[in-house]
Design an enzyme around this catalytic site. Structure first.
Site, PDB file in Angstrom:
ATOM      1  N   LYS A  54     -36.305  23.122 -44.928  1.00 56.74           N
ATOM      2  CA  LYS A  54     -37.318  22.830 -46.099  1.00 56.74           C
ATOM      3  C   LYS A  54     -35.812  21.730 -46.674  1.00 56.74           C
ATOM      4  CE  LYS A  54     -40.669  25.725 -45.755  1.00 56.74           C
ATOM      5  NZ  LYS A  54     -41.735  26.739 -46.237  1.00 56.74           N
ATOM      6  N   GLN A  98     -41.634  30.583 -51.473  1.00 57.39           N
ATOM      7  CA  GLN A  98     -41.650  31.345 -50.230  1.00 57.39           C
ATOM      8  C   GLN A  98     -42.423  32.534 -49.254  1.00 57.39           C
ATOM      9  OE1 GLN A  98     -41.106  28.654 -47.366  1.00 57.39           O
ATOM     10  NE2 GLN A  98     -41.715  30.884 -45.820  1.00 57.39           N
ATOM     11  N   ASP A 121     -47.464  23.812 -51.841  1.00 57.80           N
ATOM     12  CA  ASP A 121     -48.148  23.873 -51.059  1.00 57.80           C
ATOM     13  C   ASP A 121     -49.330  23.993 -51.005  1.00 57.80           C
ATOM     14  OD1 ASP A 121     -46.472  25.247 -48.915  1.00 57.80           O
ATOM     15  OD2 ASP A 121     -45.998  26.810 -49.838  1.00 57.80           O
TER      16      ASP A 121
END
Ligand code: NDP
Length: 300
Positions: A54, A98, A121
């Site tokens: 990422k 994460q 997200d």
């Protein structure tokens, strides 16, 4: 093999190119560099790989990448304090924590402490509510990537029968909301669904997000249906040598590809689209935070 392969890798590269052009325009016209902060707690090897990739792709599209790697023993208070700092930092437009987090940290509490406007997200309860009521939200990256591939392949999805296998908060449920938003008739299947093969056989679109290697065989697929395989499962591959492994999806690729009209491969389907959508969401968040017109084609 009859099915057309939906090339997520190529589409994701195209999308990242589009993101890079928007980033360059935002920098040139507004003097702002979109920034994405990624927070990793602990040393989970798969998470480390995701975070590295990422960060690399964030930099490649010209955005600022802020990585925060914390010890596995980090306290909830310290993690929440970091998120509060990132929420207040004008250079940070997107924040991603994460998952999974170590067991001593309350995932819901942590995710809901992120400013919803920076929640790239799309897991914050506000974004979940906005999505389910059809309002402008941050859309979870994996389902967004699936939707984009489906739209690119079909154009309109209106009136199609879609079956989503899996009801997780990060894939199955938001996927179903997005398909409903595009006027599909949606069925959500899960581990208690009765006669799953029969349910799947009625689908024009099958999205498999289960996490069980090659669970869906070709004889569950309606001829000509589109199969989006979200699953990423590592299995032994003795044919490649002792101790070797390979990735497979939740669908049995060869038999499904015999029957389907189109199918995403694993790897090279949904996976690359997920990261491309994360970058797209970061640009969207930056535009919204700064009153800049949102580019077309980067969100649902
Ligand atoms: P979860 O484990 O959270 O959810 C799995 C879902 O599958 C559950 O709803 C479960 O039902 C359902 N399920 C389990 N067994 C069966 C069965 N036999 N029949 C029907 N349904 C079943 O997984 P995620 O949603 O997080 O992930 C799913 C897969 O997608 C995984 O392989 C994951 O690695 C992959 N993934 C890939 C991403 C990408 O970028 N490509 C991103 C995110 C995930 P129930 O609720 O009843 O238990």
């Amino acid at each position: 093999m009859g099915a057309q392969i939906i090339d997520g890798k190529a589409f994701a590269a195209e999308m990242r190119g589009q993101v890079a052009r928007h980033v360059a325009r935002i920098k040139a016209d507004h003097g702002i560099t979109p920034g994405l902060a990624v927070v990793l707690v602990g040393e989970d090897p798969a998470s480390q790989v995701y975070v590295r990739s990422k960060g690399k792709m964030t930099a490649e599209v010209g955005m600022n990448s802020f990585e925060h790697k914390l010890d596995a023993e980090t306290s909830e208070v310290d993690l929440l304090a970091l998120i509060a700092r990132l929420n207040a930092d004008a250079a940070v437009h997107g924040i991603l924590v994460q998952l999974p987090l170590p067991d001593h940290l309350d995932e819901d509490l942590v995710i809901n402490s992120i400013d919803p406007a920076k929640d790239v997200d799309g897991f914050h309860i506000s974004n979940v509510g906005l999505l389910s009521t059809g309002q402008k939200s941050m859309v979870p990256c994996t389902p967004l990537g699936c939707l984009m591939m489906l739209r690119k392949h079909h154009g309109s999805l209106s009136g199609m029968n879609a079956v989503v296998i899996g009801r997780s908060n990060i894939v199955g449920k938001p996927m179903a909301q997005l398909l409903l938003g595009d006027s599909c008739t949606v069925t959500i299947a899960h581990s208690r669904t009765r006669d799953l093969p029969d349910v799947v056989r009625r689908a024009d679109i099958v999205v498999a997000a289960v996490g069980r290697s090659e669970m869906v065989p070709g004889d569950w697929i309606k001829p000509g249906a589109t199969v989006i395989d979200v699953g990423i499962n590592r299995i032994d591959a003795p044919e490649k040598g002792a101790g070797k492994t390979r990735l497979v999806g939740d669908c049995e690729f060869d038999s499904c590809a015999e029957v389907a009209g189109a199918i995403t491969p694993v790897p090279g389907g949904v996976g690359p689209m997920t990261i491309a959508c994360l970058l797209a969401n970061s640009v969207t968040a930056c535009c919204r935070a700064n009153g800049i017109a949102e580019p077309d084609g980067l969100t649902a």
